[in-house]
Design a protein around this motif. Structure first.
Motif, PDB file in Angstrom:
ATOM      1  N   UNK A  83       4.951 -10.099  -4.368  1.00 24.97           N
ATOM      2  CA  UNK A  83       3.768 -10.611  -3.330  1.00 24.97           C
ATOM      3  C   UNK A  83       2.030  -9.550  -4.328  1.00 24.97           C
ATOM      4  N   UNK A  84       1.544  -9.976  -4.636  1.00 27.64           N
ATOM      5  CA  UNK A  84       0.505  -9.615  -5.397  1.00 27.64           C
ATOM      6  C   UNK A  84      -0.809  -9.952  -4.161  1.00 27.64           C
ATOM      7  N   UNK A  85      -1.807  -8.280  -4.007  1.00 28.18           N
ATOM      8  CA  UNK A  85      -2.520  -8.684  -3.678  1.00 28.18           C
ATOM      9  C   UNK A  85      -3.295  -8.448  -2.080  1.00 28.18           C
ATOM     10  N   UNK A  86      -2.623  -7.585  -1.485  1.00 24.71           N
ATOM     11  CA  UNK A  86      -2.782  -7.584  -0.249  1.00 24.71           C
ATOM     12  C   UNK A  86      -3.053  -6.273   0.709  1.00 24.71           C
ATOM     13  N   UNK A  87      -3.630  -5.893   1.177  1.00 27.82           N
ATOM     14  CA  UNK A  87      -3.639  -4.861   2.324  1.00 27.82           C
ATOM     15  C   UNK A  87      -4.853  -4.418   2.017  1.00 27.82           C
ATOM     16  N   UNK A  91      -3.121  -4.579  10.025  1.00 29.88           N
ATOM     17  CA  UNK A  91      -2.140  -3.585  10.578  1.00 29.88           C
ATOM     18  C   UNK A  91      -0.931  -4.153  10.600  1.00 29.88           C
ATOM     19  N   UNK A  92      -0.573  -4.588  11.149  1.00 33.85           N
ATOM     20  CA  UNK A  92       0.956  -5.931  11.729  1.00 33.85           C
ATOM     21  C   UNK A  92       1.633  -6.078  10.160  1.00 33.85           C
ATOM     22  N   UNK A  93       0.386  -6.952   9.634  1.00 32.63           N
ATOM     23  CA  UNK A  93       1.015  -8.039   8.568  1.00 32.63           C
ATOM     24  C   UNK A  93       1.272  -7.437   7.401  1.00 32.63           C
ATOM     25  N   UNK A  94       1.051  -6.540   7.379  1.00 29.60           N
ATOM     26  CA  UNK A  94       0.334  -5.345   6.247  1.00 29.60           C
ATOM     27  C   UNK A  94       1.656  -4.517   6.626  1.00 29.60           C
ATOM     28  N   UNK A  95       2.242  -3.939   7.887  1.00 25.73           N
ATOM     29  CA  UNK A  95       3.826  -3.733   7.971  1.00 25.73           C
ATOM     30  C   UNK A  95       4.965  -3.840   7.598  1.00 25.73           C
ATOM     31  N   UNK A  96       4.877  -5.580   7.827  1.00 28.98           N
ATOM     32  CA  UNK A  96       5.670  -6.356   7.759  1.00 28.98           C
ATOM     33  C   UNK A  96       6.379  -6.680   5.878  1.00 28.98           C
ATOM     34  N   UNK A  97       4.808  -6.759   4.995  1.00 30.06           N
ATOM     35  CA  UNK A  97       5.259  -6.703   3.783  1.00 30.06           C
ATOM     36  C   UNK A  97       5.723  -5.882   3.713  1.00 30.06           C
ATOM     37  N   UNK A  98       5.854  -4.416   4.097  1.00 26.19           N
ATOM     38  CA  UNK A  98       6.266  -3.392   3.462  1.00 26.19           C
ATOM     39  C   UNK A  98       7.414  -3.469   4.011  1.00 26.19           C
TER      40      UNK A  98
END
Length: 295
Positions: free
Chosen positions: A243-247, A274-281
């Motif tokens: 995954x690239x280019x998120x945040x 914020x929730x989406x980013x946490x799940x990607x992490x």
């Protein structure tokens, strides 16, 4: 960078060096979660499949409906009614023991500027781009290859004749827009509004949208972003996912690599950014994906 061979000095491209470093990093990352023992029957030919040895991941993936609408997989009345509140088709290919299909999901975050990820992104079998994401003028950072492009009417861009359109309809009029964008003109004349090859169109299933909203994001905000939907979709389409280019940027806005943000109050719109980013992490930490955060 140079190395000697006999009387000659040979120059190694910095981009090739960066690509090699990233590929080695991914290999070491996968190896760190792998035990060298007797290998059981696997669903794919990758060194490590997404469904290997992780009850949490297997449980959450097992709840997914089929992501694309087809004759075999129709939405329930409950799912269809939910989809309406936000308001022949290809299905996802199942994993095969003789294939390892790699995917790059390329978001549009400003953190891609200066990343030099382009060669690494193009190395993947499938490259999924999102909304108005573009390559011209940004090849060094985002690559040139696009096999699949996610969009809805308000984010539409013209695709070449070999790129798959992954259509994400958020409201019922979107279907009429899609029809007008694909059918020939009057008396068979070329359609000046054509956006994609009509034979390479997949429509995201409303039940899949609801699944991501309910299960992955715990019903935060109104509905998921196209980017996060694409990330979860890739977990069903692919055997390996990067995954690239998120945040968001330093001010909490979803800025884009291809334009200057003028609305500093944008934040993440109506999406649970914020929730989406946490799940990607979380997926990265569990070694289900590799998340490249840019510079």
């Amino acid at each position: 960078m140079y190395f000697k061979r006999g009387k000659f000095r040979v120059r190694i491209s910095p981009l090739l060096s960066i690509t090699a470093i990233f590929l080695v990093s991914i290999l070491l990352w996968n190896l760190s979660g792998y035990t060298f023992c007797h290998r059981e029957s696997k669903l794919c030919a990758c060194h490590k499949c997404l469904t290997d040895s992780d009850p949490w991941f297997n449980d959450i993936i097992s709840e997914s409906p089929k992501p694309f609408m087809s004759q075999k997989h129709k939405p329930s009345e409950e799912d269809f009614n939910w989809w309406k509140t936000i308001t022949p088709i290809a299905d996802v290919e199942e994993p095969r023991p003789d294939r390892c299909r790699s995917c790059a999901v390329v978001g549009n975050s400003g953190n891609l500027r200066g990343s030099q990820y382009g060669p690494l992104i193009d190395f993947h079998d499938i490259v999924i781009r999102i909304n108005r994401g573009r390559t011209k003028g940004f090849e060094r950072d985002v690559g040139t290859k696009t096999t699949h492009h996610v969009m809805y009417p308000e984010s539409a861009t013209r695709l070449d004749n070999t790129t798959y359109l992954l259509f994400f309809p958020f409201k019922t009029p979107d279907f009429l827009w899609l029809l007008k964008s694909l059918i020939p003109g009057e008396n068979g004349a070329p359609n000046s509004n054509k956006i994609a090859n009509k034979d390479l169109v997949s429509i995201l299933h409303p039940a899949f949208m609801k699944y991501v909203h309910d299960v992955w994001l715990r019903k935060k905000a109104a509905y998921p972003s196209t980017g996060f939907l694409a990330v979860v979709l890739s977990l069903l389409m692919c055997d390996e996912v990067n995954v690239f280019g998120f945040g968001a940027d330093s001010e909490g806005n979803w800025s884009h690599y291809f334009e200057i943000l003028t609305d500093k109050r944008l934040k993440t719109g109506g999406h649970p950014g914020e929730e989406e980013y946490k799940m990607i992490v979380k997926l990265h930490m569990k070694k289900k994906i590799f998340f490249f955060k840019g510079w």
